[in-house]
Design a protein around this motif. Structure first.
Motif, PDB file in Angstrom:
ATOM      1  N   ILE A  14       0.819  -1.209   0.000  1.00 12.72           N
ATOM      2  CA  ILE A  14       0.000   0.000   0.000  1.00 12.72           C
ATOM      3  C   ILE A  14       0.859   1.269   0.000  1.00 12.72           C
ATOM      4  O   ILE A  14       0.346   2.356  -0.275  1.00 12.72           O
ATOM      5  N   GLU A  15       2.174   1.123   0.320  1.00 10.11           N
ATOM      6  CA  GLU A  15       3.033   2.306   0.325  1.00 10.11           C
ATOM      7  C   GLU A  15       4.497   1.878   0.198  1.00 10.11           C
ATOM      8  O   GLU A  15       4.936   0.893   0.817  1.00 10.11           O
ATOM      9  N   LYS A  16       5.236   2.624  -0.633  1.00  8.19           N
ATOM     10  CA  LYS A  16       6.675   2.417  -0.786  1.00  8.19           C
ATOM     11  C   LYS A  16       7.386   3.734  -0.506  1.00  8.19           C
ATOM     12  O   LYS A  16       7.075   4.754  -1.116  1.00  8.19           O
ATOM     13  N   THR A  17       8.333   3.716   0.425  1.00  9.98           N
ATOM     14  CA  THR A  17       9.135   4.902   0.710  1.00  9.98           C
ATOM     15  C   THR A  17      10.613   4.510   0.635  1.00  9.98           C
ATOM     16  O   THR A  17      10.951   3.334   0.474  1.00  9.98           O
ATOM     17  N   ILE A  18      11.477   5.505   0.781  1.00 13.30           N
ATOM     18  CA  ILE A  18      12.899   5.240   0.722  1.00 13.30           C
ATOM     19  C   ILE A  18      13.358   4.385   1.903  1.00 13.30           C
ATOM     20  O   ILE A  18      14.282   3.572   1.785  1.00 13.30           O
ATOM     21  N   LEU A  19      12.726   4.539   3.047  1.00 18.65           N
ATOM     22  CA  LEU A  19      13.173   3.848   4.248  1.00 18.65           C
ATOM     23  C   LEU A  19      12.422   2.552   4.524  1.00 18.65           C
ATOM     24  O   LEU A  19      12.983   1.625   5.109  1.00 18.65           O
ATOM     25  N   SER A  20      11.152   2.468   4.150  1.00 18.84           N
ATOM     26  CA  SER A  20      10.367   1.285   4.501  1.00 18.84           C
ATOM     27  C   SER A  20       9.242   1.066   3.492  1.00 18.84           C
ATOM     28  O   SER A  20       8.963   1.918   2.650  1.00 18.84           O
TER      29      SER A  20
END
Length: 230
Positions: free
Chosen positions: A52-58
Protein backbone atom coordinates in the motif's frame (compact mmCIF):
# COMPACT_ATOMS: atom_id res chain seq x y z
CA UNK A 1 30.69 13.19 32.42
CA UNK A 2 30.32 15.47 29.38
CA UNK A 3 32.90 13.42 27.52
CA UNK A 4 31.04 10.19 28.34
CA UNK A 5 27.72 11.62 27.21
CA UNK A 6 29.34 12.90 24.01
CA UNK A 7 30.82 9.49 23.26
CA UNK A 8 27.44 7.80 23.90
CA UNK A 9 25.60 10.31 21.70
CA UNK A 10 28.20 9.88 18.96
CA UNK A 11 27.84 6.11 19.11
CA UNK A 12 24.07 6.35 18.89
CA UNK A 13 24.27 8.71 15.93
CA UNK A 14 26.85 6.45 14.25
CA UNK A 15 24.87 3.25 14.63
CA UNK A 16 21.56 4.96 13.94
CA UNK A 17 23.02 6.61 10.87
CA UNK A 18 24.36 3.27 9.64
CA UNK A 19 20.89 1.75 9.91
CA UNK A 20 19.34 4.72 8.15
CA UNK A 21 21.90 4.61 5.36
CA UNK A 22 21.30 0.86 4.96
CA UNK A 23 17.57 1.46 4.60
CA UNK A 24 18.18 4.31 2.14
CA UNK A 25 20.39 2.15 -0.07
CA UNK A 26 17.92 -0.73 0.18
CA UNK A 27 15.09 1.61 -0.81
CA UNK A 28 16.85 2.58 -4.04
CA UNK A 29 17.63 -1.08 -4.76
CA UNK A 30 13.98 -2.07 -4.25
CA UNK A 31 12.81 0.77 -6.51
CA UNK A 32 15.19 0.06 -9.38
CA UNK A 33 14.89 -3.72 -9.27
CA UNK A 34 11.09 -3.41 -9.57
CA UNK A 35 10.53 -6.33 -7.25
CA UNK A 36 6.95 -5.16 -6.69
CA UNK A 37 4.58 -2.28 -7.31
CA UNK A 38 1.80 -0.61 -5.37
CA UNK A 39 -1.17 -2.95 -5.22
CA UNK A 40 0.90 -6.12 -5.66
CA UNK A 41 0.33 -9.02 -3.31
CA UNK A 42 3.69 -10.17 -1.95
CA UNK A 43 5.23 -12.39 0.70
CA UNK A 44 8.36 -11.40 2.65
CA UNK A 45 9.54 -13.93 5.25
CA UNK A 46 6.42 -14.72 7.28
CA UNK A 47 4.58 -11.57 6.17
CA UNK A 48 2.05 -11.67 3.36
CA UNK A 49 -0.13 -8.84 2.07
CA UNK A 50 -0.83 -6.11 -0.49
CA UNK A 51 1.67 -3.28 -0.94
CA UNK A 52 0.00 0.00 0.00
CA UNK A 53 3.03 2.31 0.32
CA UNK A 54 6.67 2.42 -0.79
CA UNK A 55 9.14 4.90 0.71
CA UNK A 56 12.90 5.24 0.72
CA UNK A 57 13.17 3.85 4.25
CA UNK A 58 10.37 1.29 4.50
CA UNK A 59 7.48 -0.48 2.76
CA UNK A 60 3.99 -0.97 4.16
CA UNK A 61 1.73 -3.92 3.34
CA UNK A 62 -1.81 -4.79 4.40
CA UNK A 63 -2.48 -8.46 5.20
CA UNK A 64 -5.72 -10.45 5.06
CA UNK A 65 -6.73 -9.26 8.55
CA UNK A 66 -6.41 -5.58 7.51
CA UNK A 67 -3.29 -5.25 9.64
CA UNK A 68 -0.74 -2.71 8.39
CA UNK A 69 2.81 -4.10 8.51
CA UNK A 70 5.80 -1.77 8.09
CA UNK A 71 8.91 -3.56 6.81
CA UNK A 72 12.31 -1.76 6.73
CA UNK A 73 13.79 -1.85 3.26
CA UNK A 74 17.01 -3.36 4.57
CA UNK A 75 14.98 -6.46 5.48
CA UNK A 76 13.44 -6.56 2.01
CA UNK A 77 16.73 -6.81 0.15
CA UNK A 78 17.99 -9.43 2.64
CA UNK A 79 14.92 -11.62 2.15
CA UNK A 80 13.32 -13.50 -0.71
CA UNK A 81 10.27 -11.66 -2.07
CA UNK A 82 7.43 -13.67 -3.59
CA UNK A 83 5.24 -11.54 -5.86
CA UNK A 84 1.87 -13.14 -6.60
CA UNK A 85 0.75 -10.33 -8.91
CA UNK A 86 3.78 -10.17 -11.20
CA UNK A 87 2.85 -13.39 -13.01
CA UNK A 88 -0.41 -11.91 -14.26
CA UNK A 89 0.96 -8.41 -14.92
CA UNK A 90 4.35 -9.21 -16.46
CA UNK A 91 4.05 -12.74 -17.87
CA UNK A 92 0.34 -12.55 -18.72
CA UNK A 93 -0.13 -15.92 -17.05
CA UNK A 94 -2.63 -16.83 -14.31
CA UNK A 95 -1.55 -17.59 -10.77
CA UNK A 96 -1.26 -21.24 -9.68
CA UNK A 97 -2.68 -22.31 -6.31
CA UNK A 98 -2.70 -25.84 -4.93
CA UNK A 99 -4.21 -28.05 -2.27
CA UNK A 100 -3.34 -31.58 -1.13
CA UNK A 101 -5.53 -34.54 -0.20
CA UNK A 102 -4.41 -37.98 1.02
CA UNK A 103 -6.36 -41.13 0.10
CA UNK A 104 -5.83 -44.86 0.54
CA UNK A 105 -4.40 -47.20 -2.05
CA UNK A 106 -7.80 -48.90 -2.45
CA UNK A 107 -9.15 -45.82 -4.29
CA UNK A 108 -8.37 -45.93 -8.06
CA UNK A 109 -6.15 -42.99 -8.95
CA UNK A 110 -8.05 -42.33 -12.20
CA UNK A 111 -11.25 -41.80 -10.19
CA UNK A 112 -9.39 -39.45 -7.85
CA UNK A 113 -8.08 -37.40 -10.79
CA UNK A 114 -11.54 -37.08 -12.32
CA UNK A 115 -13.15 -36.15 -9.01
CA UNK A 116 -10.60 -33.48 -8.11
CA UNK A 117 -10.60 -31.89 -11.57
CA UNK A 118 -14.41 -31.76 -11.63
CA UNK A 119 -14.33 -30.09 -8.21
CA UNK A 120 -11.94 -27.46 -9.52
CA UNK A 121 -13.95 -26.72 -12.66
CA UNK A 122 -17.05 -25.97 -10.58
CA UNK A 123 -15.21 -23.48 -8.36
CA UNK A 124 -15.71 -19.77 -8.96
CA UNK A 125 -12.68 -17.77 -10.21
CA UNK A 126 -10.78 -20.89 -11.30
CA UNK A 127 -10.11 -20.75 -15.04
CA UNK A 128 -10.56 -23.79 -17.30
CA UNK A 129 -7.75 -22.76 -19.67
CA UNK A 130 -5.13 -23.86 -18.68
CA UNK A 131 -6.98 -26.82 -17.22
CA UNK A 132 -6.54 -27.93 -13.60
CA UNK A 133 -4.30 -30.95 -13.13
CA UNK A 134 -3.30 -33.41 -10.42
CA UNK A 135 0.13 -34.57 -9.24
CA UNK A 136 0.86 -37.63 -7.12
CA UNK A 137 3.48 -36.07 -4.87
CA UNK A 138 4.30 -39.13 -2.73
CA UNK A 139 3.53 -42.81 -2.18
CA UNK A 140 3.51 -43.06 1.58
CA UNK A 141 3.23 -46.16 3.75
CA UNK A 142 -0.54 -46.03 4.08
CA UNK A 143 -1.82 -43.53 1.53
CA UNK A 144 -1.14 -41.53 -1.62
CA UNK A 145 -0.77 -37.74 -1.58
CA UNK A 146 -2.62 -36.02 -4.43
CA UNK A 147 -1.87 -32.36 -5.14
CA UNK A 148 -4.54 -30.47 -7.10
CA UNK A 149 -3.13 -27.44 -8.95
CA UNK A 150 -5.48 -24.84 -10.44
CA UNK A 151 -5.19 -21.47 -12.18
CA UNK A 152 -6.80 -18.17 -11.22
CA UNK A 153 -6.54 -14.52 -12.20
CA UNK A 154 -7.35 -13.35 -8.67
CA UNK A 155 -4.47 -12.33 -6.39
CA UNK A 156 -6.12 -10.58 -3.45
CA UNK A 157 -5.95 -12.38 -0.11
CA UNK A 158 -9.73 -12.41 0.34
CA UNK A 159 -10.29 -13.77 -3.17
CA UNK A 160 -7.69 -16.52 -2.66
CA UNK A 161 -9.29 -17.45 0.66
CA UNK A 162 -12.72 -17.67 -0.97
CA UNK A 163 -11.33 -19.87 -3.75
CA UNK A 164 -9.79 -22.29 -1.26
CA UNK A 165 -12.98 -22.44 0.79
CA UNK A 166 -15.24 -23.13 -2.20
CA UNK A 167 -12.74 -25.59 -3.72
CA UNK A 168 -12.58 -27.64 -0.51
CA UNK A 169 -16.37 -27.66 -0.30
CA UNK A 170 -16.62 -29.03 -3.86
CA UNK A 171 -13.96 -31.64 -3.13
CA UNK A 172 -15.97 -32.91 -0.14
CA UNK A 173 -19.20 -33.05 -2.18
CA UNK A 174 -17.64 -34.68 -5.25
CA UNK A 175 -15.78 -37.28 -3.19
CA UNK A 176 -19.00 -38.16 -1.37
CA UNK A 177 -20.84 -38.52 -4.71
CA UNK A 178 -18.08 -40.80 -6.05
CA UNK A 179 -18.05 -42.93 -2.89
CA UNK A 180 -14.56 -41.76 -1.88
CA UNK A 181 -13.97 -41.53 1.85
CA UNK A 182 -11.57 -38.69 2.64
CA UNK A 183 -9.16 -40.13 5.16
CA UNK A 184 -5.55 -41.17 5.60
CA UNK A 185 -5.87 -44.86 6.58
CA UNK A 186 -3.41 -46.77 8.76
CA UNK A 187 -3.22 -50.54 8.53
CA UNK A 188 -2.40 -53.05 11.25
CA UNK A 189 -0.36 -56.18 10.60
CA UNK A 190 -3.45 -58.39 10.95
CA UNK A 191 -5.07 -58.76 7.52
CA UNK A 192 -7.79 -61.31 8.35
CA UNK A 193 -11.24 -60.02 7.61
CA UNK A 194 -10.01 -56.89 5.85
CA UNK A 195 -10.63 -55.96 2.23
CA UNK A 196 -7.50 -56.01 0.07
CA UNK A 197 -6.32 -52.45 -0.59
CA UNK A 198 -5.74 -53.15 -4.29
CA UNK A 199 -8.54 -51.52 -6.38
CA UNK A 200 -11.34 -53.96 -7.24
CA UNK A 201 -10.71 -53.97 -11.01
CA UNK A 202 -7.23 -55.44 -10.36
CA UNK A 203 -8.48 -58.28 -8.13
CA UNK A 204 -9.40 -61.76 -9.44
CA UNK A 205 -13.04 -62.12 -10.45
CA UNK A 206 -13.59 -64.84 -7.85
CA UNK A 207 -11.97 -62.85 -5.04
CA UNK A 208 -13.89 -62.80 -1.76
CA UNK A 209 -13.09 -60.88 1.35
CA UNK A 210 -11.77 -63.42 3.88
CA UNK A 211 -13.52 -63.84 7.19
CA UNK A 212 -11.83 -62.86 10.41
CA UNK A 213 -10.19 -65.95 11.95
CA UNK A 214 -9.94 -66.43 15.70
CA UNK A 215 -7.73 -68.76 17.69
CA UNK A 216 -9.20 -72.29 17.54
CA UNK A 217 -12.03 -72.50 20.02
CA UNK A 218 -11.05 -75.96 21.24
CA UNK A 219 -7.72 -74.64 22.52
CA UNK A 220 -9.55 -71.89 24.38
CA UNK A 221 -11.92 -74.40 26.00
CA UNK A 222 -8.98 -76.64 26.84
CA UNK A 223 -7.26 -73.84 28.71
CA UNK A 224 -10.44 -73.16 30.72
CA UNK A 225 -10.82 -76.84 31.53
CA UNK A 226 -7.20 -77.05 32.70
CA UNK A 227 -7.79 -74.10 35.00
CA UNK A 228 -10.92 -75.75 36.45
CA UNK A 229 -9.05 -79.02 37.07
CA UNK A 230 -6.35 -77.18 38.95
Amino acid sequence: AFQGISILAGALVTFGGASTIANLIAGFVVIYTRAFQLGDRIKVSEYRGVVIEKTILSTRICNGNNEIITIPNSILIASSIINYSATIRDLKEPLVIDTTITLGYDVPWRLVYETLINSALETTDIVDDPEPYVWQTSLDDFYISYELRVYTNKTKSVAIGNIYTELHQHIQDKCAEAGIEIMSPHYAAVRDGHQNTIPENYLPKDYQTPGFRLHPLESLFKKNMDKDNQ
